[in-house]
Design an enzyme around this catalytic site. Sequence first.
Site, mmCIF file in Angstrom:
data_model
loop_
_atom_site.group_PDB
_atom_site.id
_atom_site.type_symbol
_atom_site.label_atom_id
_atom_site.label_comp_id
_atom_site.label_asym_id
_atom_site.label_seq_id
_atom_site.Cartn_x
_atom_site.Cartn_y
_atom_site.Cartn_z
ATOM 1 N N TYR A 141 0.071 6.047 8.500
ATOM 2 C CA TYR A 141 0.525 5.420 7.285
ATOM 3 C C TYR A 141 0.918 3.804 7.796
ATOM 4 C CZ TYR A 141 1.920 2.741 3.452
ATOM 5 O OH TYR A 141 2.282 1.497 2.585
HETATM 6 P P1 NAD Z 1 0.537 3.240 -5.353
HETATM 7 O O1 NAD Z 1 -0.368 4.645 -5.383
HETATM 8 O O2 NAD Z 1 0.798 3.616 -6.877
HETATM 9 O O3 NAD Z 1 -0.634 2.255 -5.704
HETATM 10 C C1 NAD Z 1 -2.019 2.402 -5.105
HETATM 11 C C2 NAD Z 1 -3.099 2.712 -5.932
HETATM 12 O O4 NAD Z 1 -3.995 2.201 -4.909
HETATM 13 C C3 NAD Z 1 -2.939 3.836 -6.406
HETATM 14 O O5 NAD Z 1 -3.204 3.289 -7.969
HETATM 15 C C4 NAD Z 1 -4.354 4.503 -6.128
HETATM 16 O O6 NAD Z 1 -4.974 5.387 -6.959
HETATM 17 C C5 NAD Z 1 -5.340 3.174 -5.242
HETATM 18 N N1 NAD Z 1 -6.098 3.288 -4.519
HETATM 19 C C6 NAD Z 1 -6.153 3.972 -3.637
HETATM 20 N N2 NAD Z 1 -7.160 4.585 -2.991
HETATM 21 C C7 NAD Z 1 -7.871 3.730 -3.332
HETATM 22 C C8 NAD Z 1 -9.189 3.417 -2.975
HETATM 23 N N3 NAD Z 1 -9.611 3.625 -2.175
HETATM 24 N N4 NAD Z 1 -10.190 2.824 -4.178
HETATM 25 C C9 NAD Z 1 -9.811 2.214 -4.795
HETATM 26 N N5 NAD Z 1 -8.683 2.456 -5.606
HETATM 27 C C10 NAD Z 1 -7.714 3.348 -4.230
HETATM 28 O O7 NAD Z 1 1.181 2.145 -4.257
HETATM 29 P P2 NAD Z 1 2.084 0.806 -5.045
HETATM 30 O O8 NAD Z 1 3.799 1.371 -4.778
HETATM 31 O O9 NAD Z 1 1.508 0.581 -5.998
HETATM 32 O O10 NAD Z 1 1.246 0.061 -3.754
HETATM 33 C C11 NAD Z 1 0.820 -1.082 -3.190
HETATM 34 C C12 NAD Z 1 0.413 -1.165 -2.412
HETATM 35 O O11 NAD Z 1 1.482 -2.130 -1.406
HETATM 36 C C13 NAD Z 1 -0.006 -0.525 -1.099
HETATM 37 O O12 NAD Z 1 -1.441 -1.213 -0.261
HETATM 38 C C14 NAD Z 1 1.417 0.737 -0.903
HETATM 39 O O13 NAD Z 1 0.861 1.149 0.633
HETATM 40 C C15 NAD Z 1 2.097 -1.570 -0.394
HETATM 41 N N6 NAD Z 1 3.495 -1.089 -0.197
HETATM 42 C C16 NAD Z 1 4.409 -0.494 -1.093
HETATM 43 C C17 NAD Z 1 5.338 0.041 -1.442
HETATM 44 C C18 NAD Z 1 6.681 0.884 -2.183
HETATM 45 O O14 NAD Z 1 7.683 0.641 -1.827
HETATM 46 N N7 NAD Z 1 5.457 1.019 -3.692
HETATM 47 C C19 NAD Z 1 5.757 -0.895 0.488
HETATM 48 C C20 NAD Z 1 5.172 -1.216 1.499
HETATM 49 C C21 NAD Z 1 3.873 -1.150 0.607
#
Ligand code: NAD
Length: 358
Positions: free
Chosen positions: A170
């Site tokens: 990741y």
């Molecule tokens: P999440 O998993 O709830 O949201 C990501 C969404 O992307 C999901 O709904 C998933 O279905 C969608 N997705 C995945 N692959 C896809 C694809 N190929 N096509 C279309 N949609 C797709 O995660 P989040 O917590 O909302 O995170 C949002 C972003 O922030 C992500 O990029 C994540 O890596 C990053 N992030 C989140 C955190 C956290 O603490 N939540 C921390 C660091 C980084």
Amino acid sequence: LVYSNLFLDHKDRQPNGSKRVLVTGAAGFIGFHLSLQLTKTSASIIVAMDNFNDYYDVQLKIDRAYELHKAGVKVYYADLCDLAFIEKLFAAYNFTHVIHLGAQAGVRYSLENPLAYVHSNIEGTQVILDTVKKYPNIHLTYASSSSVYGKNSPIPFHLNADTDHPGNMYAATKRANELMAYQHCTSTGIKSVGLRFFTVYGPWGRPDMAVYKFAQSIVEGKKVPMFKVSGDEELGRDFTYIDDIIAGILSTMDYNPDCCGVVFNLGFGHSVSVPELITILEEELGQNAELDLLPLPPTEILQTWADISVSRQHLGFKPVTALQDGVRKFIEWFTQYHQLRDKLQKSGQMSAAQQWYN
Ligand code: NAD
């Protein structure tokens, strides 16, 4: 969900309107909150897309997306890697801003299924970059992660700390996204803003993350899985409340980077130990937690802690939500949401969100 009628929405094409924003991964935790918040701002069109993958509770994603639909957001069911679809979407809406949050999230799952990360995070991000290239005026903000910091980075994590030693796939793909955005900028001149989020929590949060997972275990009377660390060491995370993260993302929409490869840390700017989080959850739930102590996997970093001085200076980023207050808001939502779901399940009824999704 609207996929096939993409070209019928002529009335939605407002090339001269104010902000026309695409949010990828909008059925996800952060994308959902961002899209909802955008409906309350100056954005004239908010387009949300997601592939509703089953990495965690798909019903939760459907429920979030339905809330967006009710708030007037256009929700598309599609995969980021579907270049033809993404190109049509951009052509139809003439976006001013793209906020790319869609990704395969989760540190531990990346050991089991690294290809899912290559697909969504590498290929999906490349599709976004390739498409943005054709619209040089689009403002692009994308999600990176605190995971990019290596195990030996001193805390708090400063932007120029070590990011060359990702501890899991990741982290590797998130760091790759930053490098891809940099390379894209050097070859096209199109600048973007990367955001390294630190452990985001709050209402509508992610069931695979500590706050939700621990709360669920406590409520269900199950043992709370907690990593045990040796000696004086402490497992700690910079828990950051969702509203603070959303304020940070929104602040990038009017920020024009002056060079390639701009990234910011978005965290609360303080590390809280995991046992302390469990104590807060116990207080807010009024229930005791029984711990299941597990060895710390090699993929896990001991402590995260954001140095937010640069974000404060350039974006005016000022997180305000203390962990106890944020956890209280999370628990309020968690309790209501699960009561409603249990009621629907017992009655055998399909929710309005499920009917809409089907
Ligand atoms: P999440 O998993 O709830 O949201 C990501 C969404 O992307 C999901 O709904 C998933 O279905 C969608 N997705 C995945 N692959 C896809 C694809 N190929 N096509 C279309 N949609 C797709 O995660 P989040 O917590 O909302 O995170 C949002 C972003 O922030 C992500 O990029 C994540 O890596 C990053 N992030 C989140 C955190 C956290 O603490 N939540 C921390 C660091 C980084």
